[in-house]
Scaffold this motif. Structure first.
Motif, short mmCIF file in Angstrom:
data_model
loop_
_atom_site.label_atom_id
_atom_site.label_comp_id
_atom_site.label_asym_id
_atom_site.label_seq_id
_atom_site.Cartn_x
_atom_site.Cartn_y
_atom_site.Cartn_z
N LEU A 150 0.83 -1.21 0.00
CA LEU A 150 0.00 0.00 0.00
C LEU A 150 0.86 1.26 0.00
N ASP A 151 2.05 1.18 0.59
CA ASP A 151 2.92 2.35 0.67
C ASP A 151 3.33 2.89 -0.69
N ARG A 152 3.47 2.02 -1.66
CA ARG A 152 3.85 2.50 -3.00
C ARG A 152 2.87 3.55 -3.48
N THR A 153 1.60 3.24 -3.38
CA THR A 153 0.56 4.17 -3.81
C THR A 153 0.55 5.42 -2.94
N LEU A 154 0.65 5.25 -1.65
CA LEU A 154 0.58 6.39 -0.74
C LEU A 154 1.75 7.35 -0.94
N VAL A 155 2.96 6.79 -1.05
CA VAL A 155 4.15 7.64 -1.23
C VAL A 155 4.14 8.29 -2.61
N GLU A 156 3.82 7.53 -3.65
CA GLU A 156 3.79 8.10 -5.00
C GLU A 156 2.84 9.28 -5.12
N HIS A 157 1.76 9.26 -4.35
CA HIS A 157 0.76 10.32 -4.43
C HIS A 157 0.88 11.34 -3.29
N GLY A 158 1.95 11.25 -2.51
CA GLY A 158 2.19 12.22 -1.45
C GLY A 158 1.14 12.23 -0.37
N LEU A 159 0.62 11.05 -0.04
CA LEU A 159 -0.49 10.98 0.91
C LEU A 159 -0.07 10.73 2.36
N VAL A 160 1.18 10.32 2.60
CA VAL A 160 1.64 10.11 3.97
C VAL A 160 2.20 11.43 4.49
N ASP A 161 1.68 11.87 5.63
CA ASP A 161 2.10 13.14 6.21
C ASP A 161 3.22 12.98 7.23
N GLU A 162 3.27 11.84 7.90
CA GLU A 162 4.32 11.56 8.87
C GLU A 162 4.63 10.07 8.85
N PHE A 163 5.93 9.77 8.93
CA PHE A 163 6.39 8.39 9.13
C PHE A 163 6.98 8.33 10.54
N PHE A 191 10.37 -1.12 3.23
CA PHE A 191 10.08 -0.72 1.85
C PHE A 191 10.60 -1.70 0.81
N GLU A 192 10.88 -2.92 1.20
CA GLU A 192 11.33 -3.94 0.24
C GLU A 192 10.28 -4.13 -0.84
N GLY A 193 10.69 -3.99 -2.07
CA GLY A 193 9.79 -4.21 -3.20
C GLY A 193 8.79 -3.11 -3.45
N ALA A 194 8.91 -1.98 -2.73
CA ALA A 194 7.93 -0.90 -2.89
C ALA A 194 7.97 -0.31 -4.30
N GLY A 195 9.16 -0.18 -4.85
CA GLY A 195 9.29 0.23 -6.24
C GLY A 195 8.99 1.68 -6.55
N PHE A 196 8.98 2.56 -5.55
CA PHE A 196 8.75 3.96 -5.87
C PHE A 196 10.08 4.69 -6.03
#
Length: 188
Positions: A129-142, A158-163
């Motif tokens: 799910l992180d690939r989509t969230l990071v690619e679209h700038g949707l995560v505000d804090e890690f 982030f193994e295999g995230a591919g962003f």
């Protein structure tokens, strides 16, 4: 606007979980993390929980949490069980455990969730799910909880995230007597 806050346990060698199918159950955070769970850990976790009023989960985390929490009692269990959950999955056709399956484009639907009134949306675990969230700038804090342990096997952060390369800014560091250090990063 609500924030999406991702919270993930990480060993010093970057392990976040066991691989699937299992190759080393010692890589599961409940095995290597538990010796470090103390009052500092519980207090910080409670602070995160108090900041949110919904959870965003991928299928794997959702299924793991449902198995772990749905049969428990107590304050934390009551919070986990009653909290509304939004689940992103390409394979689930229905959910239980107070959850709504995200239909349609995940990025669009999560952006709509962020626009709704309410507290923060909490996301545990790091996976597909992180690939989509990071690619679209949707995560505000890690919130990366670094534990003073080397696991030696398992799935890496982030193994295999591919962003693409994503630059973050260190906003805060919280150190606990147990040796855990929570690094809070925000997008640059």
């Amino acid at each position: 606007m609500r924030k999406i806050i991702e919270s993930t346990f990480v060993s010093l060698d970057g392990i976040i979980d066991d691989t699937r199918p299992s190759t080393a159950s010692r890589a599961e955070p409940q095995h290597w993390g538990q010796p470090y769970w103390d009052e500092d850990h519980a207090g910080y976790a409670q602070k995160l929980m108090d900041s949110g009023d919904a959870m965003l989960l991928g299928r794997v985390t959702y299924e793991g949490f449902a198995e772990a929490w749905s049969g428990r009692d107590g304050d934390s269990a009551e919070w986990f069980n009653s909290m509304p959950k939004y689940v992103a999955s390409r394979t689930l056709t229905e959910t239980t455990w107070n959850a709504t399956l995200i239909q349609g484009d995940v990025a669009e639907e999560v952006a709509k969730l962020k626009e709704q009134p309410g507290k923060d949306i909490l996301k545990w675990g790091t996976g597909e799910l992180d690939r989509t969230l990071v690619e679209h700038g949707l995560v505000d804090e890690f919130h990366f909880w670094y534990f003073p342990v080397i696991v030696g096997a398992g799935k890496h952060l982030f193994e295999g995230a591919g962003f693409d390369t994503t630059h973050l800014e260190l906003a805060e560091v919280n150190r606990f007597a147990s040796g855990i250090a929570v690094h809070v990063y925000v997008p640059k």
